[in-house]
Design a protein around this motif. Structure first.
Motif, PDB file in Angstrom:
ATOM      1  N   PRO A   1      56.239  76.908 -29.565  1.00 31.14           N
ATOM      2  CA  PRO A   1      56.691  77.568 -28.341  1.00 31.14           C
ATOM      3  C   PRO A   1      57.766  76.703 -27.527  1.00 31.14           C
ATOM      4  N   ASN A   2      58.594  77.521 -26.893  1.00 33.18           N
ATOM      5  CA  ASN A   2      59.785  77.011 -26.205  1.00 33.18           C
ATOM      6  C   ASN A   2      60.460  78.098 -25.153  1.00 33.18           C
ATOM      7  N   ARG A   3      60.163  77.756 -23.949  1.00 35.97           N
ATOM      8  CA  ARG A   3      60.855  78.630 -22.700  1.00 35.97           C
ATOM      9  C   ARG A   3      62.005  79.430 -23.304  1.00 35.97           C
ATOM     10  N   VAL A   4      62.979  78.905 -23.696  1.00 40.31           N
ATOM     11  CA  VAL A   4      64.227  79.185 -23.936  1.00 40.31           C
ATOM     12  C   VAL A   4      64.331  80.193 -25.396  1.00 40.31           C
ATOM     13  N   MET A   5      63.992  79.408 -26.410  1.00 38.27           N
ATOM     14  CA  MET A   5      64.118  79.755 -27.693  1.00 38.27           C
ATOM     15  C   MET A   5      62.989  80.811 -28.106  1.00 38.27           C
ATOM     16  N   SER A   6      61.806  80.795 -27.507  1.00 37.52           N
ATOM     17  CA  SER A   6      60.929  81.834 -27.942  1.00 37.52           C
ATOM     18  C   SER A   6      61.415  83.304 -27.412  1.00 37.52           C
ATOM     19  N   GLY A   7      61.959  83.331 -26.202  1.00 33.20           N
ATOM     20  CA  GLY A   7      62.329  84.568 -25.915  1.00 33.20           C
ATOM     21  C   GLY A   7      63.538  85.187 -26.527  1.00 33.20           C
ATOM     22  N   ILE A   8      64.442  84.157 -26.968  1.00 32.28           N
ATOM     23  CA  ILE A   8      65.544  84.633 -27.723  1.00 32.28           C
ATOM     24  C   ILE A   8      65.090  85.229 -29.153  1.00 32.28           C
ATOM     25  N   ALA A   9      64.382  84.448 -29.605  1.00 30.12           N
ATOM     26  CA  ALA A   9      63.874  84.679 -31.068  1.00 30.12           C
ATOM     27  C   ALA A   9      63.088  86.023 -31.084  1.00 30.12           C
ATOM     28  N   GLU A  10      62.438  86.293 -30.034  1.00 28.81           N
ATOM     29  CA  GLU A  10      61.615  87.297 -29.984  1.00 28.81           C
ATOM     30  C   GLU A  10      62.609  88.717 -30.035  1.00 28.81           C
ATOM     31  N   ARG A  11      63.825  88.574 -29.387  1.00 32.98           N
ATOM     32  CA  ARG A  11      64.648  89.885 -29.070  1.00 32.98           C
ATOM     33  C   ARG A  11      65.619  89.920 -30.514  1.00 32.98           C
TER      34      ARG A  11
END
Length: 272
Positions: A122-132
Motif C-alpha cells: 500500500p502507498n497513497r501515491v503509487m497504489s492509485g497510479i499502478a491501478e490505472r
C-alpha cells in the motif's frame, strides 16, 4: 504476466539497439543516452528480465515505457508522470519516498507495480497510479527504467558516526548471530548489486528510502516479499540497526554503475 509476455519483454531489451534509433533522435532523454550506450547496456544482467528468449521482439515496448514515464499513460496523463518524482533518468530524490529506479531489475519493478495495484504494497501515491496503468504499460515502464544505466553519483546524505557505519557493514556482510539477523549479502549479493530478476540492488540506493522500507516491513505495513523474509528480518532489527545498514549501502559503490562509465574516463588521470 504470461510467460509469453515475460519472454517478450526480455527480448525487447536485447533489441533496443536495432529499432530504437528513430525514437532516440526524436526525443533526447536520459541525459542524451545514445544508441551505442544502449547497445552496450544490453549486456548488463540486471537490465534483462532473466527470461528464456524465444519470441520476436516488439520495438514499441521501450517507447511505450518512455511515454508512460513522461506522463502519457492511457488512463492517466501528466499527473501520473513517473519523472515527476523519480526523474527522467530514474535517480529519485533521496527524500525517503522516491527511490532510484535506474538500472533496477526489470521484473522486480514490474512486480512492485502489480503489488501497488493489488494492495499488497500500500502507498497513497503509487497504489492509485499502478491501478490505472494497463498491464502492457506496467511491463513497458519497468523495462524502460531497467534499461537505463545506473547513475554514478553519491547518494549519501549528511554525516554518520564511523562506528555506526562499521556496524552497518558488519550486518551487511555477516549479520548478527546474537540477534538472529542474517547477512544481507545472502540475498542481495556480495556488493549489494541484487540478484535479478527478483532481488533489488541496495548499493547506491538512498538511505532514507531503505530506512523507510525496513520500518514498513517491521510494522507489517509492507507485506509483499516471498515467505515474509524481509518482515521477519526487520522485526529483529533495532532502529540503530536499520539506520546503520541503510547508511552503509548508500555509501557502497555499485559495480553496475561503473559499467556506465566509458573506459576512457576510467583510465583518465585521477579516476578511481
Amino acid at each position: 504476466m504470461t510467460m509469453r509476455n515475460f519472454r517478450k519483454t526480455a527480448v525487447v531489451l536485447l533489441s533496443l539497439g536495432m529499432g530504437f534509433g528513430v525514437a532516440l533522435q526524436a526525443q533526447d532523454f536520459a541525459g542524451g543516452l545514445g544508441n551505442a550506450e544502449l547497445e552496450r547496456r544490453l549486456g548488463v544482467e540486471s537490465v534483462l528480465f532473466n527470461a528464456t528468449i524465444k519470441d520476436a521482439p516488439d520495438d514499441d515496448m521501450i517507447e511505450l515505457g518512455r511515454l508512460v514515464a513522461m506522463g502519457g499513460a492511457e488512463n492517466g496523463g501528466s499527473g501520473m508522470a513517473c519523472i515527476t518524482c523519480h526523474g527522467v533518468e530514474g535517480h529519485g530524490d533521496g527524500s525517503g519516498a522516491f527511490p532510484r529506479l535506474d538500472g533496477q531489475a526489470g521484473w522486480y519493478l514490474y512486480k512492485q507495480l502489480n503489488d501497488y495495484a493489488s494492495g499488497a504494497r500500500p502507498n497513497r501515491v503509487m497504489s492509485g497510479i499502478a491501478e490505472r496503468l494497463t498491464e502492457p504499460e506496467r511491463e513497458a515502464v519497468s523495462a524502460y527504467y531497467a534499461a537505463l544505466p545506473a547513475g554514478t553519483f553519491d547518494t549519501a546524505r549528511g554525516r554518520i558516526d564511523g562506528t555506526l557505519l562499521q556496524w552497518g557493514g558488519q550486518l551487511a556482510a555477516v549479520g548478527s548471530a546474537e540477534k538472529g539477523i542474517p547477512a544481507c549479502v545472502n540475498c542481495h549479493g556480495p556488493q549489494g548489486t541484487g540478484l535479478p530478476p527478483s532481488v533489488p540492488y541496495l548499493a547506491g540506493q538512498y538511505a532514507g528510502y531503505m530506512e523507510l522500507q525496513l520500518t514498513l516491513w517491521q510494522d507489517g505495513v509492507r507485506d509483499n516479499d516471498a515467505m515474509n523474509v524481509m518482515e521477519a528480518i526487520a522485526r529483529k532489527m533495532s532502529e540503530e540497526d536499520i539506520r546503520a545498514v541503510s547508511e552503509y549501502y548508500a555509501r557502497v559503490a555499485n559495480p553496475a554503475e561503473m559499467e556506465a562509465i566509458p573506459a576512457r574516463e576510467l583510465d583518465a588521470p585521477g579516476a578511481q
